[in-house]
Design a protein around this motif. Structure first.
Motif, mmCIF file in Angstrom:
data_model
loop_
_atom_site.group_PDB
_atom_site.id
_atom_site.type_symbol
_atom_site.label_atom_id
_atom_site.label_comp_id
_atom_site.label_asym_id
_atom_site.label_seq_id
_atom_site.Cartn_x
_atom_site.Cartn_y
_atom_site.Cartn_z
ATOM 1 N N VAL A 262 0.871 -1.040 -0.023
ATOM 2 C CA VAL A 262 -0.100 0.035 0.024
ATOM 3 C C VAL A 262 0.688 1.146 -0.058
ATOM 4 O O VAL A 262 0.623 2.236 -0.776
ATOM 5 N N ALA A 263 2.065 1.233 0.826
ATOM 6 C CA ALA A 263 2.758 2.359 0.963
ATOM 7 C C ALA A 263 3.520 2.664 -0.375
ATOM 8 O O ALA A 263 3.636 3.797 -0.954
ATOM 9 N N MET A 264 3.927 1.599 -1.053
ATOM 10 C CA MET A 264 4.694 1.533 -2.192
ATOM 11 C C MET A 264 3.519 2.253 -3.454
ATOM 12 O O MET A 264 3.885 2.947 -4.173
ATOM 13 N N THR A 265 2.289 1.737 -3.388
ATOM 14 C CA THR A 265 1.408 2.056 -4.216
ATOM 15 C C THR A 265 1.212 3.535 -4.225
ATOM 16 O O THR A 265 1.024 4.517 -5.155
ATOM 17 N N VAL A 266 0.943 4.211 -2.816
ATOM 18 C CA VAL A 266 1.007 5.594 -2.694
ATOM 19 C C VAL A 266 1.829 6.536 -3.147
ATOM 20 O O VAL A 266 2.070 7.413 -3.725
ATOM 21 N N LEU A 267 3.174 6.146 -2.886
ATOM 22 C CA LEU A 267 4.474 6.967 -3.264
ATOM 23 C C LEU A 267 4.513 6.806 -4.636
ATOM 24 O O LEU A 267 5.202 7.846 -5.310
ATOM 25 N N GLY B 80 11.061 21.222 -1.602
ATOM 26 C CA GLY B 80 11.880 21.979 -2.552
ATOM 27 C C GLY B 80 11.776 21.523 -4.120
ATOM 28 O O GLY B 80 11.047 21.040 -4.281
ATOM 29 N N ALA B 81 12.499 22.525 -4.892
ATOM 30 C CA ALA B 81 12.234 22.124 -6.267
ATOM 31 C C ALA B 81 12.745 20.965 -6.739
ATOM 32 O O ALA B 81 12.131 20.226 -7.696
ATOM 33 N N ARG B 82 13.933 20.280 -6.278
ATOM 34 C CA ARG B 82 14.407 18.843 -6.632
ATOM 35 C C ARG B 82 14.225 17.900 -5.598
ATOM 36 O O ARG B 82 14.216 16.512 -5.831
ATOM 37 N N GLY B 83 13.794 18.278 -4.476
ATOM 38 C CA GLY B 83 13.761 17.386 -3.339
ATOM 39 C C GLY B 83 12.816 16.370 -3.337
ATOM 40 O O GLY B 83 13.092 15.053 -2.630
ATOM 41 N N SER B 84 11.708 16.688 -3.694
ATOM 42 C CA SER B 84 10.411 15.872 -3.746
ATOM 43 C C SER B 84 10.787 14.492 -4.789
ATOM 44 O O SER B 84 10.633 13.505 -4.443
ATOM 45 N N ALA B 85 11.376 14.574 -5.758
ATOM 46 C CA ALA B 85 11.803 13.560 -6.652
ATOM 47 C C ALA B 85 12.671 12.680 -6.083
ATOM 48 O O ALA B 85 12.438 11.554 -6.318
ATOM 49 N N ASN B 86 13.684 13.200 -5.380
ATOM 50 C CA ASN B 86 14.779 12.373 -4.841
ATOM 51 C C ASN B 86 14.170 11.647 -3.748
ATOM 52 O O ASN B 86 14.454 10.656 -3.507
ATOM 53 N N PHE B 87 13.199 12.440 -2.648
ATOM 54 C CA PHE B 87 12.831 11.658 -1.603
ATOM 55 C C PHE B 87 11.870 10.623 -2.187
ATOM 56 O O PHE B 87 11.886 9.508 -1.810
ATOM 57 N N LEU B 88 11.058 10.822 -2.838
ATOM 58 C CA LEU B 88 9.815 9.992 -3.353
ATOM 59 C C LEU B 88 10.525 8.564 -4.171
ATOM 60 O O LEU B 88 10.225 7.593 -4.013
ATOM 61 N N ARG C 192 13.707 7.602 -4.097
ATOM 62 C CA ARG C 192 14.460 6.699 -2.953
ATOM 63 C C ARG C 192 13.698 6.025 -2.070
ATOM 64 O O ARG C 192 13.826 4.673 -1.643
ATOM 65 N N SER C 193 12.219 6.786 -1.216
ATOM 66 C CA SER C 193 11.642 5.851 -0.754
ATOM 67 C C SER C 193 10.823 4.706 -1.570
ATOM 68 O O SER C 193 10.941 3.546 -0.834
ATOM 69 N N THR C 194 10.457 4.831 -2.732
ATOM 70 C CA THR C 194 9.990 4.014 -3.493
ATOM 71 C C THR C 194 11.021 2.723 -3.748
ATOM 72 O O THR C 194 10.642 1.540 -3.509
ATOM 73 N N ALA C 195 12.237 3.042 -3.922
ATOM 74 C CA ALA C 195 12.985 2.011 -4.083
ATOM 75 C C ALA C 195 13.421 1.239 -2.957
ATOM 76 O O ALA C 195 13.561 0.012 -3.027
ATOM 77 N N PHE D 140 9.766 -5.224 -0.231
ATOM 78 C CA PHE D 140 8.632 -5.884 -0.716
ATOM 79 C C PHE D 140 9.078 -7.245 -1.491
ATOM 80 O O PHE D 140 8.755 -8.458 -1.414
ATOM 81 N N PHE D 141 10.361 -7.085 -2.374
ATOM 82 C CA PHE D 141 10.869 -8.115 -3.052
ATOM 83 C C PHE D 141 11.567 -9.228 -1.873
ATOM 84 O O PHE D 141 11.240 -10.433 -2.140
#
Length: 147
Positions: free
Chosen positions: A15-20, A45-53, A55-58, A64-65
């Protein structure tokens, strides 16, 4: 007990992976940010959300694996220890019914017995017993189609 905890953690991770994944921007979102799409007004920030999301997804994908692999190995090792008949769940107490015997025909029935001849649209020709010396009856010619 361990399998229940692993299942709960497995579902929460999914569920967390789907939301992210749904929170992340698509590849077409970068074109709009060049024309004032509001990319600088994000919480990270301008670029911080892409890195955070990303990395969290990874991290969640790796978890999950590993959970999938671990639960698969655990279930495969414990499956050989028990007989398969106890793993039927609701159907564990079910028995197969015996074949019913054919009922005897009733002698005092008002309903006539069914004929064994197949039902067709064309009536069957009835055979009349021929007497010696008689010629078979001549059949009238069939009408021509379309007339």
């Amino acid at each position: 007990m361990l399998l229940i905890v692993a299942n709960v953690l497995y579902v929460l991770t999914a569920v967390a992976m789907t939301v992210l994944i749904l929170l992340q921007r698509g590849a077409g979102a970068n074109a709009g940010s060049g024309f004032g799409g509001g990319a600088s007004a994000t919480v990270f920030g301008a670029r911080g959300s892409a890195n955070f999301l990303s990395r969290s997804t990874a991290v969640l994908a790796g978890l999950f694996f590993l959970l999938s692999l671990g639960m698969g190995m655990y279930v495969s090792r414990t499956a050989g220890d028990r007989p398969t008949s106890t793993d039927l769940g609701v159907m564990a107490g079910a028995t197969t019914p015996a074949k019913p015997e054919a009922p005897a025909p009733a002698a005092t029935s008002d309903v006539p017995a069914a004929s064994a001849a197949p039902a067709t649209d064309v009536p069957a020709a009835t055979a009349t017993p021929a007497v010696q010396g008689d010629k078979p009856a001549a059949q009238p010619p069939a009408p021509a189609p379309g007339k």
